[in-house]
Write a protein that holds these residues in place. Sequence first.
Motif, mmCIF file in Angstrom:
data_model
loop_
_atom_site.group_PDB
_atom_site.id
_atom_site.type_symbol
_atom_site.label_atom_id
_atom_site.label_comp_id
_atom_site.label_asym_id
_atom_site.label_seq_id
_atom_site.Cartn_x
_atom_site.Cartn_y
_atom_site.Cartn_z
ATOM 1 N N GLU A 63 0.831 -1.209 0.000
ATOM 2 C CA GLU A 63 0.000 0.000 0.000
ATOM 3 C C GLU A 63 0.863 1.256 0.000
ATOM 4 O O GLU A 63 0.599 2.199 -0.750
ATOM 5 C CB GLU A 63 -0.920 0.017 1.225
ATOM 6 N N VAL A 64 1.887 1.272 0.847
ATOM 7 C CA VAL A 64 2.768 2.438 0.953
ATOM 8 C C VAL A 64 3.491 2.673 -0.374
ATOM 9 O O VAL A 64 3.539 3.801 -0.876
ATOM 10 C CB VAL A 64 3.788 2.252 2.108
ATOM 11 N N ILE A 65 4.042 1.614 -0.936
ATOM 12 C CA ILE A 65 4.784 1.736 -2.189
ATOM 13 C C ILE A 65 3.874 2.232 -3.306
ATOM 14 O O ILE A 65 4.252 3.107 -4.085
ATOM 15 C CB ILE A 65 5.442 0.395 -2.579
ATOM 16 N N LEU A 66 2.661 1.671 -3.388
ATOM 17 C CA LEU A 66 1.733 2.083 -4.447
ATOM 18 C C LEU A 66 1.368 3.563 -4.308
ATOM 19 O O LEU A 66 1.283 4.278 -5.309
ATOM 20 C CB LEU A 66 0.476 1.207 -4.443
ATOM 21 N N LYS A 67 1.175 4.030 -3.078
ATOM 22 C CA LYS A 67 0.893 5.454 -2.868
ATOM 23 C C LYS A 67 2.068 6.315 -3.301
ATOM 24 O O LYS A 67 1.889 7.351 -3.939
ATOM 25 C CB LYS A 67 0.548 5.721 -1.401
ATOM 26 N N GLN A 68 3.272 5.891 -2.939
ATOM 27 C CA GLN A 68 4.466 6.635 -3.322
ATOM 28 C C GLN A 68 4.627 6.679 -4.839
ATOM 29 O O GLN A 68 4.960 7.721 -5.410
ATOM 30 C CB GLN A 68 5.717 6.014 -2.692
ATOM 31 N N LEU A 69 4.388 5.547 -5.488
ATOM 32 C CA LEU A 69 4.500 5.499 -6.949
ATOM 33 C C LEU A 69 3.470 6.395 -7.610
ATOM 34 O O LEU A 69 3.764 7.069 -8.601
ATOM 35 C CB LEU A 69 4.344 4.057 -7.450
ATOM 36 N N GLU A 70 2.262 6.404 -7.060
ATOM 37 C CA GLU A 70 1.210 7.226 -7.657
ATOM 38 C C GLU A 70 1.494 8.716 -7.468
ATOM 39 O O GLU A 70 1.155 9.525 -8.328
ATOM 40 C CB GLU A 70 -0.156 6.862 -7.084
ATOM 41 N N GLU A 71 2.126 9.064 -6.356
ATOM 42 C CA GLU A 71 2.520 10.462 -6.158
ATOM 43 C C GLU A 71 3.611 10.859 -7.155
ATOM 44 O O GLU A 71 3.583 11.946 -7.716
ATOM 45 C CB GLU A 71 3.034 10.675 -4.736
ATOM 46 N N LYS A 72 4.559 9.941 -7.352
ATOM 47 C CA LYS A 72 5.682 10.217 -8.244
ATOM 48 C C LYS A 72 5.250 10.192 -9.715
ATOM 49 O O LYS A 72 5.635 11.055 -10.496
ATOM 50 C CB LYS A 72 6.777 9.174 -8.006
ATOM 51 N N GLU A 73 4.459 9.187 -10.082
ATOM 52 C CA GLU A 73 3.966 9.029 -11.454
ATOM 53 C C GLU A 73 2.454 8.799 -11.397
ATOM 54 O O GLU A 73 2.016 7.662 -11.332
ATOM 55 C CB GLU A 73 4.620 7.823 -12.127
ATOM 56 N N PRO A 74 1.667 9.857 -11.419
ATOM 57 C CA PRO A 74 0.208 9.690 -11.332
ATOM 58 C C PRO A 74 -0.338 8.825 -12.472
ATOM 59 O O PRO A 74 0.174 8.857 -13.586
ATOM 60 C CB PRO A 74 -0.323 11.120 -11.444
ATOM 61 N N LEU A 75 -1.371 8.072 -12.138
ATOM 62 C CA LEU A 75 -2.017 7.241 -13.151
ATOM 63 C C LEU A 75 -2.796 8.137 -14.117
ATOM 64 O O LEU A 75 -3.341 9.154 -13.714
ATOM 65 C CB LEU A 75 -2.980 6.245 -12.490
ATOM 66 N N TRP A 84 -4.480 3.489 -18.365
ATOM 67 C CA TRP A 84 -4.629 3.400 -16.917
ATOM 68 C C TRP A 84 -4.281 1.994 -16.428
ATOM 69 O O TRP A 84 -3.546 1.826 -15.445
ATOM 70 C CB TRP A 84 -6.049 3.772 -16.497
ATOM 71 N N VAL A 85 -4.790 0.981 -17.125
ATOM 72 C CA VAL A 85 -4.526 -0.415 -16.740
ATOM 73 C C VAL A 85 -3.032 -0.722 -16.846
ATOM 74 O O VAL A 85 -2.452 -1.326 -15.943
ATOM 75 C CB VAL A 85 -5.353 -1.390 -17.617
ATOM 76 N N ARG A 86 -2.405 -0.274 -17.942
ATOM 77 C CA ARG A 86 -0.963 -0.496 -18.112
ATOM 78 C C ARG A 86 -0.175 0.140 -16.970
ATOM 79 O O ARG A 86 0.711 -0.487 -16.382
ATOM 80 C CB ARG A 86 -0.486 0.081 -19.445
ATOM 81 N N HIS A 113 2.831 -0.230 -11.834
ATOM 82 C CA HIS A 113 3.019 0.145 -10.425
ATOM 83 C C HIS A 113 2.970 -1.088 -9.527
ATOM 84 O O HIS A 113 3.793 -1.244 -8.628
ATOM 85 C CB HIS A 113 1.953 1.145 -9.986
ATOM 86 N N ARG A 114 1.989 -1.947 -9.771
ATOM 87 C CA ARG A 114 1.842 -3.156 -8.948
ATOM 88 C C ARG A 114 3.059 -4.077 -9.108
ATOM 89 O O ARG A 114 3.545 -4.658 -8.140
ATOM 90 C CB ARG A 114 0.551 -3.885 -9.307
ATOM 91 N N GLU A 116 5.556 -5.177 -6.151
ATOM 92 C CA GLU A 116 5.767 -6.592 -5.839
ATOM 93 C C GLU A 116 7.252 -6.945 -5.864
ATOM 94 O O GLU A 116 7.737 -7.677 -4.994
ATOM 95 C CB GLU A 116 5.006 -7.473 -6.827
ATOM 96 N N GLU A 117 7.978 -6.440 -6.828
ATOM 97 C CA GLU A 117 9.413 -6.716 -6.921
ATOM 98 C C GLU A 117 10.142 -6.208 -5.675
ATOM 99 O O GLU A 117 11.012 -6.889 -5.125
ATOM 100 C CB GLU A 117 9.987 -6.069 -8.182
ATOM 101 N N ILE A 118 9.786 -5.023 -5.216
ATOM 102 C CA ILE A 118 10.401 -4.458 -4.011
ATOM 103 C C ILE A 118 10.086 -5.326 -2.799
ATOM 104 O O ILE A 118 10.971 -5.644 -1.991
ATOM 105 C CB ILE A 118 9.931 -3.007 -3.792
ATOM 106 N N ILE A 119 8.846 -5.738 -2.678
ATOM 107 C CA ILE A 119 8.417 -6.561 -1.536
ATOM 108 C C ILE A 119 9.142 -7.907 -1.541
ATOM 109 O O ILE A 119 9.588 -8.381 -0.501
ATOM 110 C CB ILE A 119 6.889 -6.745 -1.542
ATOM 111 N N LEU A 120 9.252 -8.504 -2.701
ATOM 112 C CA LEU A 120 9.940 -9.800 -2.780
ATOM 113 C C LEU A 120 11.385 -9.674 -2.317
ATOM 114 O O LEU A 120 11.881 -10.523 -1.572
ATOM 115 C CB LEU A 120 9.883 -10.349 -4.212
ATOM 116 N N LYS A 121 12.052 -8.605 -2.713
ATOM 117 C CA LYS A 121 13.457 -8.418 -2.321
ATOM 118 C C LYS A 121 13.602 -8.034 -0.849
ATOM 119 O O LYS A 121 14.561 -8.433 -0.199
ATOM 120 C CB LYS A 121 14.113 -7.356 -3.200
#
Length: 93
Positions: free
Chosen positions: A49-61, A71-73, A78-79, A83-88
């Motif tokens: 949730e935090v990462i997705l919010k940060q990404l949306e602030e940096k690169e709005p959908l 929008w879907v792309r 973003h997702r 996910e890649e960050i979370i896995l690492k």
Amino acid sequence: QMEQLGKYGFLRRDYLKNHRNSTYQVMLLQDTIGEHLLEVDKAAREREEVILKQLEEKEPLPDKEVDQMAWVRAANQHRAIAEEIILKELIYV
């Protein structure tokens, strides 16, 4: 407890089984594996949730009404990044 487990909890379990088997076996014998997996799953979802919010602030959908495919792309991208960050950070450690 396993019924409450989400995607990230199962990924963590599989990682422990396949790459950190001794740790997995100890946790299994001490009956702490379920609690550990639930904690990891919860932490991963919160981090997502935090990462997705940060990404949306940096690169709005893009506007979903104007160009739904764009929008879907962007949302999928973003997702995938989250996910890649979370896995690492949380799963493969």
